[in-house]
Design a protein around this motif. Structure first.
Motif, PDB file in Angstrom:
ATOM      1  N   MET A   1     -49.297-135.964  -2.296  1.00  0.00           N
ATOM      2  CA  MET A   1     -49.909-136.879  -2.680  1.00  0.00           C
ATOM      3  C   MET A   1     -51.414-136.506  -3.200  1.00  0.00           C
ATOM      4  O   MET A   1     -52.083-136.050  -2.192  1.00  0.00           O
ATOM      5  CB  MET A   1     -49.991-138.403  -1.743  1.00  0.00           C
ATOM      6  N   ALA A   2     -51.924-137.019  -4.219  1.00  0.00           N
ATOM      7  CA  ALA A   2     -53.364-136.662  -4.564  1.00  0.00           C
ATOM      8  C   ALA A   2     -54.263-137.086  -3.395  1.00  0.00           C
ATOM      9  O   ALA A   2     -54.098-138.367  -3.027  1.00  0.00           O
ATOM     10  CB  ALA A   2     -53.229-137.208  -6.026  1.00  0.00           C
ATOM     11  N   THR A   3     -55.303-136.285  -3.331  1.00  0.00           N
ATOM     12  CA  THR A   3     -56.332-136.464  -2.150  1.00  0.00           C
ATOM     13  C   THR A   3     -57.184-137.565  -2.619  1.00  0.00           C
ATOM     14  O   THR A   3     -57.976-138.228  -1.734  1.00  0.00           O
ATOM     15  CB  THR A   3     -56.960-135.111  -1.650  1.00  0.00           C
ATOM     16  N   SER A   4     -57.070-137.776  -3.801  1.00  0.00           N
ATOM     17  CA  SER A   4     -57.953-138.998  -4.308  1.00  0.00           C
ATOM     18  C   SER A   4     -57.446-140.468  -4.620  1.00  0.00           C
ATOM     19  O   SER A   4     -58.131-141.401  -4.792  1.00  0.00           O
ATOM     20  CB  SER A   4     -58.765-138.771  -5.629  1.00  0.00           C
ATOM     21  N   LEU A  28     -53.007-141.233   5.601  1.00  0.00           N
ATOM     22  CA  LEU A  28     -54.157-142.359   4.706  1.00  0.00           C
ATOM     23  C   LEU A  28     -55.462-141.197   4.664  1.00  0.00           C
ATOM     24  O   LEU A  28     -56.024-141.330   3.407  1.00  0.00           O
ATOM     25  CB  LEU A  28     -54.419-143.317   5.553  1.00  0.00           C
ATOM     26  N   GLY A  29     -55.768-140.393   5.442  1.00  0.00           N
ATOM     27  CA  GLY A  29     -56.685-139.524   5.097  1.00  0.00           C
ATOM     28  C   GLY A  29     -56.570-138.538   4.222  1.00  0.00           C
ATOM     29  O   GLY A  29     -57.233-138.219   3.279  1.00  0.00           O
ATOM     30  N   ALA A  30     -55.217-138.065   4.189  1.00  0.00           N
ATOM     31  CA  ALA A  30     -54.914-137.112   3.049  1.00  0.00           C
ATOM     32  C   ALA A  30     -54.936-137.645   1.951  1.00  0.00           C
ATOM     33  O   ALA A  30     -55.156-136.760   0.721  1.00  0.00           O
ATOM     34  CB  ALA A  30     -53.346-136.754   3.185  1.00  0.00           C
ATOM     35  N   ALA A  31     -54.899-139.114   1.715  1.00  0.00           N
ATOM     36  CA  ALA A  31     -54.934-139.841   0.195  1.00  0.00           C
ATOM     37  C   ALA A  31     -56.441-139.997   0.040  1.00  0.00           C
ATOM     38  O   ALA A  31     -56.788-140.686  -0.759  1.00  0.00           O
ATOM     39  CB  ALA A  31     -54.182-140.789   0.257  1.00  0.00           C
ATOM     40  N   GLY A  32     -57.280-139.411   1.023  1.00  0.00           N
ATOM     41  CA  GLY A  32     -58.636-139.786   0.691  1.00  0.00           C
ATOM     42  C   GLY A  32     -59.434-141.030   1.380  1.00  0.00           C
ATOM     43  O   GLY A  32     -60.675-141.235   1.129  1.00  0.00           O
ATOM     44  N   ALA A  33     -58.569-141.586   2.209  1.00  0.00           N
ATOM     45  CA  ALA A  33     -59.297-142.903   2.616  1.00  0.00           C
ATOM     46  C   ALA A  33     -60.188-142.390   3.805  1.00  0.00           C
ATOM     47  O   ALA A  33     -60.060-141.521   4.554  1.00  0.00           O
ATOM     48  CB  ALA A  33     -58.076-143.863   3.254  1.00  0.00           C
ATOM     49  N   THR A  34     -61.219-143.639   3.876  1.00  0.00           N
ATOM     50  CA  THR A  34     -61.945-143.723   5.303  1.00  0.00           C
ATOM     51  C   THR A  34     -61.074-144.405   6.255  1.00  0.00           C
ATOM     52  O   THR A  34     -60.637-145.551   5.996  1.00  0.00           O
ATOM     53  CB  THR A  34     -63.289-144.418   5.115  1.00  0.00           C
ATOM     54  N   VAL A  62     -57.976-136.785  10.656  1.00  0.00           N
ATOM     55  CA  VAL A  62     -57.899-137.370   9.453  1.00  0.00           C
ATOM     56  C   VAL A  62     -58.858-136.884   8.591  1.00  0.00           C
ATOM     57  O   VAL A  62     -58.735-136.494   7.329  1.00  0.00           O
ATOM     58  CB  VAL A  62     -58.532-138.956   9.796  1.00  0.00           C
ATOM     59  N   THR A  63     -60.114-136.253   9.078  1.00  0.00           N
ATOM     60  CA  THR A  63     -61.195-135.695   8.472  1.00  0.00           C
ATOM     61  C   THR A  63     -60.643-134.398   7.672  1.00  0.00           C
ATOM     62  O   THR A  63     -61.166-133.966   6.499  1.00  0.00           O
ATOM     63  CB  THR A  63     -62.505-135.556   9.176  1.00  0.00           C
ATOM     64  N   GLY A  67     -59.757-136.872   4.446  1.00  0.00           N
ATOM     65  CA  GLY A  67     -60.346-138.326   4.565  1.00  0.00           C
ATOM     66  C   GLY A  67     -61.792-138.383   5.493  1.00  0.00           C
ATOM     67  O   GLY A  67     -62.486-137.383   5.533  1.00  0.00           O
ATOM     68  N   HIS A  68     -62.106-139.484   5.782  1.00  0.00           N
ATOM     69  CA  HIS A  68     -63.126-139.657   6.825  1.00  0.00           C
ATOM     70  C   HIS A  68     -62.670-140.321   8.096  1.00  0.00           C
ATOM     71  O   HIS A  68     -62.337-141.604   7.974  1.00  0.00           O
ATOM     72  CB  HIS A  68     -64.230-140.370   6.098  1.00  0.00           C
TER      73      HIS A  68
END
Length: 305
Positions: A1-4, A28-34, A62-63, A67-68
């Motif tokens: 899955m794209a990180t963005s 969810l972090g790998a997909a870029g979410a906070t 997560v980070t 993600g954050h």
């Protein structure tokens, strides 16, 4: 899955210390979410589980995934603590896009195949509080913020699909009631959230290789197949990342409302969205359970992963 994919999204994974909650938070972090991660096990204090996993560790994962991660110690039976959590998310981010209710904590409380009248009553009632009250309190506090931005998603994590739990007794009165109640929560929230532009679903992993399950079989994620010597059906098991990828796929789906109010499984969604488990397979544990394990057939995952 794209990180963005989920770069601008804010998620709360309630009950993210270990197991499915941790898997969901990391993906969810790998997909870029906070991702705000909550629980009662911290580096400074353990819950009654007395296990080493902590919410700070989850936030770091997560980070590290892209993600954050933000760890917030929270007892979800305490409305004041949950309100403070939501107020913090609002103050820091001004929005909440995804709420994952994964709070549980009842593994040491239910007694397998023990009828209601023989089950410890205090333990049984605490199971219901941990499984039902926590989810209701969290949704009550979080949904006004989630509804502020159109397209919000609520995921009620449980054990079992609606069809399976309807037709099968789940190990004890209290466990059965707890897990079935969460399925109904998603159905009810679907009716309340759908007209207001949000989506609610119930989601179950299959046989999850959580930290506690691996410990029970005295294996690790690296050598989990050694457990098949003890329990051959464990071959259908899945990593926590698998259900995490299911949540990430739902959160990224612009047409997620098609699932509103429904009961879903990780294996089912893998077939729809095309994601795999960490080993590249797509285990379909609930179909396997009905067609193989519950029929007392020899363990054989052929065609099920």
């Amino acid at each position: 899955m794209a990180t963005s994919t989920l770069r601008d999204r804010v998620a709360l994974v309630a009950g993210a210390t270990r197991g499915a909650g941790r898997g969901v938070a990391v993906e969810l972090g790998a997909a870029g979410a906070t991702v705000y991660v909550t629980g009662r096990s911290t580096r400074g204090q353990r819950s009654e589980y007395d296990r080493p996993e902590t919410i700070e560790d989850t936030a770091d994962l997560v980070t590290a995934a892209g993600g954050h991660g933000i760890a917030v110690p929270t007892d979800h039976l305490e409305p004041a603590q949950v309100r403070a959590l939501i107020e913090r998310i609002d103050a820091e981010r001004g929005r909440l896009d995804v709420l994952v209710n994964d709070i549980w904590g009842g593994e040491k409380l239910f007694a397998w195949d023990t009828p209601l009248w023989e089950h410890d009553l205090d333990d049984g009632l605490r199971i219901l509080r941990l499984a039902v009250d926590t989810h209701a309190i969290t949704s009550h506090c979080a949904l006004p913020l989630l509804l502020r931005t159109p397209g919000g998603l609520v995921v009620e994590m449980t054990d079992g699909t609606n069809a399976y739990n309807r037709d099968n007794y789940r190990v004890s009165f209290f466990y059965d009631l707890a897990k079935s109640a969460v399925l109904r929560m998603a159905f009810a929230l679907g009716h309340e959230l759908g007209p207001r532009g949000a989506t609610a679903v119930a989601l179950t992993p299959g046989w999850l290789r959580s930290e506690m399950m691996l410990d029970a079989y005295k294996v690790t994620e690296a050598n989990w197949r050694d457990a098949l010597k003890v329990q051959p059906h464990f071959g259908i098991s899945e990593s926590p990342a698998y259900v995490g990828r299911a949540v990430a796929a739902l959160a990224a789906d612009p047409d997620v409302a098609r699932w509103n109010g429904q009961s879903l499984s990780s294996g089912q969604l893998a077939g729809v969205y095309g994601f795999t488990d960490t080993d590249g397979s797509r285990p379909d544990a609930w179909r396997y359970l009905v067609e193989v394990q519950d029929r007392d057939l020899p363990a054989d995952q052929t065609g099920y992963r």
